[in-house]
Scaffold this motif. Structure first.
Motif, PDB file in Angstrom:
ATOM      1  N   MET A   1     -10.589 -48.871  -3.801  1.00  0.00           N
ATOM      2  CA  MET A   1     -11.574 -48.220  -4.674  1.00  0.00           C
ATOM      3  C   MET A   1     -11.374 -48.667  -6.110  1.00  0.00           C
ATOM      4  O   MET A   1     -10.250 -48.699  -6.599  1.00  0.00           O
ATOM      5  N   ALA A   2     -12.437 -49.069  -6.778  1.00  0.00           N
ATOM      6  CA  ALA A   2     -12.338 -49.583  -8.139  1.00  0.00           C
ATOM      7  C   ALA A   2     -12.745 -48.518  -9.158  1.00  0.00           C
ATOM      8  O   ALA A   2     -13.426 -47.542  -8.835  1.00  0.00           O
ATOM      9  N   ILE A   3     -12.319 -48.727 -10.382  1.00  0.00           N
ATOM     10  CA  ILE A   3     -12.711 -47.843 -11.477  1.00  0.00           C
ATOM     11  C   ILE A   3     -14.234 -47.847 -11.616  1.00  0.00           C
ATOM     12  O   ILE A   3     -14.874 -48.896 -11.587  1.00  0.00           O
ATOM     13  N   ASP A   4     -14.811 -46.666 -11.757  1.00  0.00           N
ATOM     14  CA  ASP A   4     -16.246 -46.517 -12.024  1.00  0.00           C
ATOM     15  C   ASP A   4     -16.389 -46.234 -13.517  1.00  0.00           C
ATOM     16  O   ASP A   4     -16.186 -45.110 -13.970  1.00  0.00           O
ATOM     17  N   TYR A   5     -16.713 -47.280 -14.275  1.00  0.00           N
ATOM     18  CA  TYR A   5     -16.744 -47.169 -15.740  1.00  0.00           C
ATOM     19  C   TYR A   5     -17.680 -46.054 -16.199  1.00  0.00           C
ATOM     20  O   TYR A   5     -17.309 -45.203 -17.014  1.00  0.00           O
ATOM     21  N   ASP A   6     -18.900 -46.047 -15.701  1.00  0.00           N
ATOM     22  CA  ASP A   6     -19.881 -45.056 -16.144  1.00  0.00           C
ATOM     23  C   ASP A   6     -19.436 -43.639 -15.811  1.00  0.00           C
ATOM     24  O   ASP A   6     -19.618 -42.711 -16.607  1.00  0.00           O
ATOM     25  N   LYS A   7     -18.853 -43.461 -14.629  1.00  0.00           N
ATOM     26  CA  LYS A   7     -18.406 -42.127 -14.234  1.00  0.00           C
ATOM     27  C   LYS A   7     -17.323 -41.621 -15.179  1.00  0.00           C
ATOM     28  O   LYS A   7     -17.366 -40.468 -15.643  1.00  0.00           O
ATOM     29  N   LEU A   8     -16.345 -42.470 -15.490  1.00  0.00           N
ATOM     30  CA  LEU A   8     -15.258 -42.034 -16.350  1.00  0.00           C
ATOM     31  C   LEU A   8     -15.743 -41.766 -17.775  1.00  0.00           C
ATOM     32  O   LEU A   8     -15.370 -40.769 -18.396  1.00  0.00           O
ATOM     33  N   MET A   9     -16.589 -42.639 -18.307  1.00  0.00           N
ATOM     34  CA  MET A   9     -17.037 -42.482 -19.683  1.00  0.00           C
ATOM     35  C   MET A   9     -17.926 -41.251 -19.853  1.00  0.00           C
ATOM     36  O   MET A   9     -18.024 -40.691 -20.951  1.00  0.00           O
ATOM     37  N   ASN A  10     -18.586 -40.824 -18.789  1.00  0.00           N
ATOM     38  CA  ASN A  10     -19.476 -39.665 -18.868  1.00  0.00           C
ATOM     39  C   ASN A  10     -18.883 -38.412 -18.227  1.00  0.00           C
ATOM     40  O   ASN A  10     -19.575 -37.408 -18.083  1.00  0.00           O
ATOM     41  N   TRP A  11     -17.614 -38.492 -17.842  1.00  0.00           N
ATOM     42  CA  TRP A  11     -16.994 -37.385 -17.150  1.00  0.00           C
ATOM     43  C   TRP A  11     -16.854 -36.170 -18.074  1.00  0.00           C
ATOM     44  O   TRP A  11     -16.418 -36.292 -19.221  1.00  0.00           O
ATOM     45  N   LYS A  12     -17.256 -35.008 -17.585  1.00  0.00           N
ATOM     46  CA  LYS A  12     -17.162 -33.776 -18.351  1.00  0.00           C
ATOM     47  C   LYS A  12     -15.932 -32.994 -17.868  1.00  0.00           C
ATOM     48  O   LYS A  12     -15.942 -32.406 -16.792  1.00  0.00           O
ATOM     49  N   PHE A  13     -14.885 -33.033 -18.647  1.00  0.00           N
ATOM     50  CA  PHE A  13     -13.683 -32.289 -18.307  1.00  0.00           C
ATOM     51  C   PHE A  13     -13.883 -30.799 -18.564  1.00  0.00           C
ATOM     52  O   PHE A  13     -14.571 -30.412 -19.518  1.00  0.00           O
ATOM     53  N   ASP A  14     -13.292 -29.984 -17.737  1.00  0.00           N
ATOM     54  CA  ASP A  14     -13.261 -28.553 -18.022  1.00  0.00           C
ATOM     55  C   ASP A  14     -12.360 -28.306 -19.227  1.00  0.00           C
ATOM     56  O   ASP A  14     -11.344 -28.996 -19.418  1.00  0.00           O
ATOM     57  N   SER A  15     -12.742 -27.344 -20.039  1.00  0.00           N
ATOM     58  CA  SER A  15     -11.869 -26.955 -21.148  1.00  0.00           C
ATOM     59  C   SER A  15     -10.556 -26.406 -20.587  1.00  0.00           C
ATOM     60  O   SER A  15     -10.545 -25.769 -19.537  1.00  0.00           O
ATOM     61  N   VAL A  16      -9.474 -26.673 -21.291  1.00  0.00           N
ATOM     62  CA  VAL A  16      -8.158 -26.175 -20.880  1.00  0.00           C
ATOM     63  C   VAL A  16      -7.735 -25.107 -21.874  1.00  0.00           C
ATOM     64  O   VAL A  16      -7.576 -25.377 -23.066  1.00  0.00           O
ATOM     65  N   GLU A  17      -7.597 -23.899 -21.399  1.00  0.00           N
ATOM     66  CA  GLU A  17      -7.165 -22.803 -22.257  1.00  0.00           C
ATOM     67  C   GLU A  17      -5.747 -22.410 -21.888  1.00  0.00           C
ATOM     68  O   GLU A  17      -5.431 -22.234 -20.710  1.00  0.00           O
ATOM     69  N   SER A  18      -4.889 -22.304 -22.887  1.00  0.00           N
ATOM     70  CA  SER A  18      -3.502 -21.932 -22.618  1.00  0.00           C
ATOM     71  C   SER A  18      -2.939 -21.163 -23.798  1.00  0.00           C
ATOM     72  O   SER A  18      -3.505 -21.155 -24.896  1.00  0.00           O
ATOM     73  N   GLU A  19      -1.834 -20.530 -23.541  1.00  0.00           N
ATOM     74  CA  GLU A  19      -1.150 -19.763 -24.580  1.00  0.00           C
ATOM     75  C   GLU A  19       0.293 -20.223 -24.651  1.00  0.00           C
ATOM     76  O   GLU A  19       0.932 -20.428 -23.618  1.00  0.00           O
ATOM     77  N   PRO A  95       0.762 -23.123 -35.502  1.00  0.00           N
ATOM     78  CA  PRO A  95       1.465 -21.836 -35.508  1.00  0.00           C
ATOM     79  C   PRO A  95       2.646 -21.890 -34.538  1.00  0.00           C
ATOM     80  O   PRO A  95       2.675 -22.700 -33.616  1.00  0.00           O
ATOM     81  N   ALA A  96       3.599 -21.004 -34.730  1.00  0.00           N
ATOM     82  CA  ALA A  96       4.738 -20.936 -33.810  1.00  0.00           C
ATOM     83  C   ALA A  96       4.333 -20.362 -32.463  1.00  0.00           C
ATOM     84  O   ALA A  96       5.007 -20.592 -31.458  1.00  0.00           O
ATOM     85  N   ALA A  97       3.211 -19.634 -32.429  1.00  0.00           N
ATOM     86  CA  ALA A  97       2.683 -19.082 -31.183  1.00  0.00           C
ATOM     87  C   ALA A  97       1.173 -18.945 -31.346  1.00  0.00           C
ATOM     88  O   ALA A  97       0.692 -18.589 -32.422  1.00  0.00           O
ATOM     89  N   ALA A  98       0.427 -19.222 -30.280  1.00  0.00           N
ATOM     90  CA  ALA A  98      -1.040 -19.151 -30.374  1.00  0.00           C
ATOM     91  C   ALA A  98      -1.664 -19.320 -29.002  1.00  0.00           C
ATOM     92  O   ALA A  98      -1.022 -19.796 -28.055  1.00  0.00           O
ATOM     93  N   LYS A  99      -2.931 -18.939 -28.897  1.00  0.00           N
ATOM     94  CA  LYS A  99      -3.767 -19.310 -27.768  1.00  0.00           C
ATOM     95  C   LYS A  99      -4.602 -20.509 -28.211  1.00  0.00           C
ATOM     96  O   LYS A  99      -5.161 -20.502 -29.313  1.00  0.00           O
ATOM     97  N   VAL A 100      -4.659 -21.534 -27.367  1.00  0.00           N
ATOM     98  CA  VAL A 100      -5.340 -22.764 -27.743  1.00  0.00           C
ATOM     99  C   VAL A 100      -6.305 -23.211 -26.647  1.00  0.00           C
ATOM    100  O   VAL A 100      -6.169 -22.825 -25.485  1.00  0.00           O
ATOM    101  N   ILE A 101      -7.263 -24.030 -27.045  1.00  0.00           N
ATOM    102  CA  ILE A 101      -8.234 -24.602 -26.123  1.00  0.00           C
ATOM    103  C   ILE A 101      -8.224 -26.118 -26.316  1.00  0.00           C
ATOM    104  O   ILE A 101      -8.298 -26.605 -27.451  1.00  0.00           O
ATOM    105  N   GLY A 102      -8.134 -26.847 -25.221  1.00  0.00           N
ATOM    106  CA  GLY A 102      -8.136 -28.308 -25.266  1.00  0.00           C
ATOM    107  C   GLY A 102      -9.423 -28.877 -24.689  1.00  0.00           C
ATOM    108  O   GLY A 102      -9.874 -28.435 -23.631  1.00  0.00           O
TER     109      GLY A 102
END
Length: 285
Positions: A1-19, A95-102
């Motif tokens: 299986m080869a890299i699908d350039y268009d798929k990767l460039m248009n890929w919508k990642f889910d937001s990552v929320e962590s504390e 901050p030394a502590a926080a909730k963040v979104i990536g």
């Protein structure tokens, strides 16, 4: 299986929320070697909860999306990928502590050609959830050794930063603990290559290696000490290239060239005289 350039460039990642907590910030600082001298009050600010500070390089572990290239739909031969480059831009003191979104995205994919691999460029923006403020932008270059010739753009890759053609202006020597990788992995990267001797020898190493981002953290500590007097508000950005692994217990020597607010740097392992981080560039105030 080869890299699908268009798929990767248009890929919508889910937001990552962590504390992350004060304890997490302390654990990260211990993982990159701070408070080897427990009486050093400058370093204690990062490893003790009273008036606590967070290391700027800790941004690399915040809102980490995991090893997404392992997903088969991306078409990447994940066993053959290497972390080639890493950049950090600090927009607001952590901050030394926080909730963040990536928020993650691919910014470019370069096809180096059949048998020569591919370069995958990605970006992660980390926001403080309570304020919406952008804390940091992380950029990463992944060398996919087994994925050249997929038919993507064959443009020239950006040139790395060139170190000055003179002797370093200064250097900082920092030892690492034999158990450094076992501590650092608790900040989120649980790749067994850094813990299990059987996995390490199967991969061609004599023993588990230190995480590349832990080596980055040691160099970042050296820069913070030498050029910012341990004031994280003065640390604005860093970018470097990974060139060789470090074994826990080795001594990392960070060499620096100072040109105003621009600091060029590289890091070597003292015991083997091997460059492990190269083409480094930091901006400080």
């Amino acid at each position: 299986m080869a890299i699908d350039y268009d798929k990767l460039m248009n890929w919508k990642f889910d937001s990552v929320e962590s504390e992350y907590t004060s304890k997490d910030s302390i654990l990260y600082a211990l993982g990159v070697g701070l408070s080897a001298d427990p009486l050093d009050m400058d370093q204690l600010r990062f490893t003790y909860e009273e008036d606590q500070l967070a290391l700027p390089t800790m941004a690399v572990v915040l809102a980490y999306p995991g090893f997404f290239l392992k997903d088969p739909q991306f078409g990447v031969d994940w066993v053959k990928v290497l972390h080639g480059e890493q950049g950090i831009e600090i927009h607001k003191q952590l901050p030394a502590a926080a909730k963040v979104i990536g928020e993650n995205r691919f910014t470019e994919i370069i096809d180096k050609g059949e048998g020569r691999g591919a370069l995958l460029f990605s970006e992660r923006k980390v926001y403080e959830k309570s304020t919406g403020d952008l804390l940091a932008t992380l950029t990463s270059t992944t060398f996919a050794r087994g994925d050249g010739g997929f038919g993507g753009p064959a443009v020239e890759a950006p040139k790395p930063h060139t170190l000055p053609d003179r002797a370093p202006d200064t250097s900082v020597e920092m030892p690492t603990l034999p158990q450094a990788a076992l501590i650092y992995r608790l900040s989120g990267d649980f790749n067994p290559l850094h813990a299990d001797p059987r996995v390490a020898t199967a991969a061609g190493f004599e023993k588990p290696i230190l995480h590349g981002l832990a080596t980055l953290g040691v160099a970042g500590h050296a820069l913070l000490k030498e050029t910012c007097d341990y004031d994280p508000s003065r640390f604005k950005s860093l970018k470097l290239r990974f060139t060789s692994p470090v074994y826990p217990g080795e001594t990392i020597v960070t060499e620096m060239w100072k040109d105003g607010s621009e600091i060029s740097f590289r890091a070597k392992v003292k015991e083997r005289d091997v460059v492990v981080l190269n083409n480094g560039r930091a901006i400080v105030e």
